[in-house]
Design a protein around this motif. Structure first.
Motif, PDB file in Angstrom:
ATOM      1  N   SER A 112       1.032  -1.237   0.115  1.00  0.00           N
ATOM      2  CA  SER A 112      -0.030  -0.001  -0.035  1.00  0.00           C
ATOM      3  C   SER A 112       0.771   1.332  -0.102  1.00  0.00           C
ATOM      4  CB  SER A 112      -1.032  -0.119   1.181  1.00  0.00           C
ATOM      5  OG  SER A 112      -1.865  -0.852   1.034  1.00  0.00           O
ATOM      6  N   LEU A 113       1.736   1.167   0.855  1.00  0.00           N
ATOM      7  CA  LEU A 113       2.885   2.508   0.863  1.00  0.00           C
ATOM      8  C   LEU A 113       3.528   2.527  -0.394  1.00  0.00           C
ATOM      9  CD1 LEU A 113       4.225   2.359   4.552  1.00  0.00           C
ATOM     10  CD2 LEU A 113       2.616   3.854   3.578  1.00  0.00           C
ATOM     11  N   LEU A 114       4.098   1.675  -0.901  1.00  0.00           N
ATOM     12  CA  LEU A 114       5.036   1.678  -1.987  1.00  0.00           C
ATOM     13  C   LEU A 114       4.027   1.971  -3.397  1.00  0.00           C
ATOM     14  CD1 LEU A 114       7.486   1.395  -3.539  1.00  0.00           C
ATOM     15  CD2 LEU A 114       7.290  -1.167  -3.676  1.00  0.00           C
ATOM     16  N   LEU A 115       3.014   1.349  -3.711  1.00  0.00           N
ATOM     17  CA  LEU A 115       2.177   1.373  -4.947  1.00  0.00           C
ATOM     18  C   LEU A 115       1.525   2.761  -4.599  1.00  0.00           C
ATOM     19  CD1 LEU A 115       0.920  -2.313  -5.057  1.00  0.00           C
ATOM     20  CD2 LEU A 115       2.839  -1.217  -6.396  1.00  0.00           C
ATOM     21  N   CYS A 116       0.893   2.995  -3.616  1.00  0.00           N
ATOM     22  CA  CYS A 116       0.149   4.179  -3.522  1.00  0.00           C
ATOM     23  C   CYS A 116       0.847   5.607  -3.708  1.00  0.00           C
ATOM     24  CB  CYS A 116      -0.837   4.444  -2.466  1.00  0.00           C
ATOM     25  SG  CYS A 116      -2.125   2.934  -2.212  1.00  0.00           S
ATOM     26  N   PHE A 117       1.996   5.714  -3.173  1.00  0.00           N
ATOM     27  CA  PHE A 117       2.718   6.636  -3.290  1.00  0.00           C
ATOM     28  C   PHE A 117       3.495   6.363  -4.574  1.00  0.00           C
ATOM     29  CE2 PHE A 117       6.991   8.841  -3.123  1.00  0.00           C
ATOM     30  CZ  PHE A 117       6.774   9.911  -2.824  1.00  0.00           C
ATOM     31  N   SER A 118       3.870   5.590  -5.044  1.00  0.00           N
ATOM     32  CA  SER A 118       4.076   5.593  -6.626  1.00  0.00           C
ATOM     33  C   SER A 118       3.325   5.891  -7.599  1.00  0.00           C
ATOM     34  CB  SER A 118       4.775   4.241  -6.909  1.00  0.00           C
ATOM     35  OG  SER A 118       5.832   3.726  -6.125  1.00  0.00           O
ATOM     36  N   ALA A 119       1.931   5.410  -7.393  1.00  0.00           N
ATOM     37  CA  ALA A 119       0.971   5.996  -8.342  1.00  0.00           C
ATOM     38  C   ALA A 119       0.705   7.389  -7.998  1.00  0.00           C
ATOM     39  CB  ALA A 119      -0.161   5.195  -7.980  1.00  0.00           C
ATOM     40  N   THR A 120       0.671   8.042  -7.133  1.00  0.00           N
ATOM     41  CA  THR A 120       0.592   9.272  -6.838  1.00  0.00           C
ATOM     42  C   THR A 120       1.918  10.104  -7.512  1.00  0.00           C
ATOM     43  OG1 THR A 120      -0.439   9.197  -4.811  1.00  0.00           O
ATOM     44  CG2 THR A 120       0.337  11.424  -5.359  1.00  0.00           C
ATOM     45  N   ILE A 122       3.592   9.323 -10.107  1.00  0.00           N
ATOM     46  CA  ILE A 122       3.542   8.661 -11.485  1.00  0.00           C
ATOM     47  C   ILE A 122       2.553   9.537 -12.163  1.00  0.00           C
ATOM     48  CG2 ILE A 122       2.924   7.129 -13.256  1.00  0.00           C
ATOM     49  CD1 ILE A 122       4.323   4.976 -11.586  1.00  0.00           C
ATOM     50  N   GLY A 123       1.397   9.650 -11.389  1.00  0.00           N
ATOM     51  CA  GLY A 123       0.202  10.587 -12.078  1.00  0.00           C
ATOM     52  C   GLY A 123       0.527  11.987 -11.902  1.00  0.00           C
ATOM     53  N   PHE A 124       1.246  12.490 -10.908  1.00  0.00           N
ATOM     54  CA  PHE A 124       1.763  13.729 -11.036  1.00  0.00           C
ATOM     55  C   PHE A 124       2.655  14.124 -12.048  1.00  0.00           C
ATOM     56  CE2 PHE A 124       4.605  17.107  -9.518  1.00  0.00           C
ATOM     57  CZ  PHE A 124       3.779  18.176  -9.255  1.00  0.00           C
ATOM     58  N   LEU A 126       3.288  12.704 -14.814  1.00  0.00           N
ATOM     59  CA  LEU A 126       2.681  12.344 -16.321  1.00  0.00           C
ATOM     60  C   LEU A 126       1.899  13.644 -16.726  1.00  0.00           C
ATOM     61  CD1 LEU A 126       1.085   8.899 -16.301  1.00  0.00           C
ATOM     62  CD2 LEU A 126       2.857   9.698 -17.535  1.00  0.00           C
ATOM     63  N   ILE A 127       1.116  14.369 -15.671  1.00  0.00           N
ATOM     64  CA  ILE A 127       0.408  15.685 -16.126  1.00  0.00           C
ATOM     65  C   ILE A 127       1.451  16.772 -15.960  1.00  0.00           C
ATOM     66  CG2 ILE A 127      -1.216  17.124 -14.922  1.00  0.00           C
ATOM     67  CD1 ILE A 127      -2.562  14.505 -16.247  1.00  0.00           C
ATOM     68  N   TYR A 128       2.260  16.892 -14.951  1.00  0.00           N
ATOM     69  CA  TYR A 128       3.229  17.817 -14.656  1.00  0.00           C
ATOM     70  C   TYR A 128       4.215  17.803 -16.184  1.00  0.00           C
ATOM     71  CZ  TYR A 128       6.431  21.176 -12.907  1.00  0.00           C
ATOM     72  OH  TYR A 128       7.180  22.179 -12.542  1.00  0.00           O
ATOM     73  N   SER A 129       4.575  16.752 -16.589  1.00  0.00           N
ATOM     74  CA  SER A 129       5.507  16.710 -17.659  1.00  0.00           C
ATOM     75  C   SER A 129       4.702  17.194 -19.230  1.00  0.00           C
ATOM     76  CB  SER A 129       6.091  15.293 -18.038  1.00  0.00           C
ATOM     77  OG  SER A 129       4.999  14.510 -18.266  1.00  0.00           O
ATOM     78  N   ARG A 130       3.468  17.282 -19.069  1.00  0.00           N
ATOM     79  CA  ARG A 130       2.703  17.817 -20.169  1.00  0.00           C
ATOM     80  C   ARG A 130       2.275  19.197 -20.176  1.00  0.00           C
ATOM     81  NH1 ARG A 130       1.421  13.099 -23.202  1.00  0.00           N
ATOM     82  NH2 ARG A 130       1.676  11.198 -22.172  1.00  0.00           N
ATOM     83  N   GLY A 131       2.518  19.713 -19.000  1.00  0.00           N
ATOM     84  CA  GLY A 131       2.481  21.400 -19.135  1.00  0.00           C
ATOM     85  C   GLY A 131       1.344  21.412 -18.294  1.00  0.00           C
ATOM     86  N   ALA A 132       0.555  20.616 -17.956  1.00  0.00           N
ATOM     87  CA  ALA A 132      -0.921  20.883 -17.423  1.00  0.00           C
ATOM     88  C   ALA A 132      -0.900  21.639 -16.084  1.00  0.00           C
ATOM     89  CB  ALA A 132      -1.801  19.479 -17.118  1.00  0.00           C
ATOM     90  N   MET A 133       0.261  21.603 -15.329  1.00  0.00           N
ATOM     91  CA  MET A 133       0.357  22.129 -13.827  1.00  0.00           C
ATOM     92  C   MET A 133       1.228  23.370 -14.268  1.00  0.00           C
ATOM     93  SD  MET A 133      -0.728  20.026 -11.837  1.00  0.00           S
ATOM     94  CE  MET A 133      -0.308  20.539 -10.275  1.00  0.00           C
ATOM     95  N   PRO A 134       0.602  24.489 -13.437  1.00  0.00           N
ATOM     96  CA  PRO A 134       1.126  25.992 -13.531  1.00  0.00           C
ATOM     97  C   PRO A 134       2.745  25.973 -13.091  1.00  0.00           C
ATOM     98  CG  PRO A 134      -0.342  25.677 -11.805  1.00  0.00           C
ATOM     99  CD  PRO A 134      -0.326  24.598 -12.525  1.00  0.00           C
TER     100      PRO A 134
END
Length: 134
Positions: A112-120, A122-124, A126-134
């Motif tokens: 839970s700790l490893l997968l949930c933190f990793s998924a968070t 990765i999601g961040f 993925l979005i950040y690298s596409r310029g979706a975050m300010p």
């Protein structure tokens, strides 16, 4: 899946109440202590205490909980689930330990700790690298 209206109503009402309580407690603590992380920690700890109290009340030693009763669904699944899922994770891990399944309990904690933190992360990324975050 044949889910009754009473089941959906119990979980829905409890979940809504839990979410509102989460916002209230988290915001109040964050304002007092100056950072949102403290509000989240307070919600997680109090949610775990609450689900432990409810489980202790509803589950007799050595018995399986009646997880389909409207009151269990309202309070444990709904309120605690809407308030914080850390409480559900904690109760499920405690149940594994109580049933003598220490290995799976430890795997649940680590995974839970490893997968949930990793998924968070990765999601961040993925979005950040596409310029979706300010």
């Amino acid at each position: 899946m044949n889910t009754s209206f009473l089941t959906l109503l119990s979980v829905g009402l409890g979940g809504g109440l839990g979410a509102v309580l989460r916002h209230f407690v988290s915001s109040a603590i964050a304002r007092q202590l100056g950072h949102g992380v403290f509000g989240t920690l307070a919600v997680n700890v109090t949610g775990c205490l609450l689900i432990g109290l409810l489980a202790g009340f509803f589950i007799a030693p050595g018995e399986v909980p009646a997880v389909s009763t409207p009151l269990w669904l309202l309070l444990v699944v709904g309120v605690c689930g809407g308030y914080t899922t850390v409480s559900s994770f904690s109760l499920q891990t405690l149940t594994l330990l109580r049933e003598g399944h220490g290995g799976p309990a430890l795997i649940n904690i680590g995974a839970s700790l490893l997968l949930c933190f990793s998924a968070t992360a990765i999601g961040f990324v993925l979005i950040y690298s596409r310029g979706a975050m300010p």
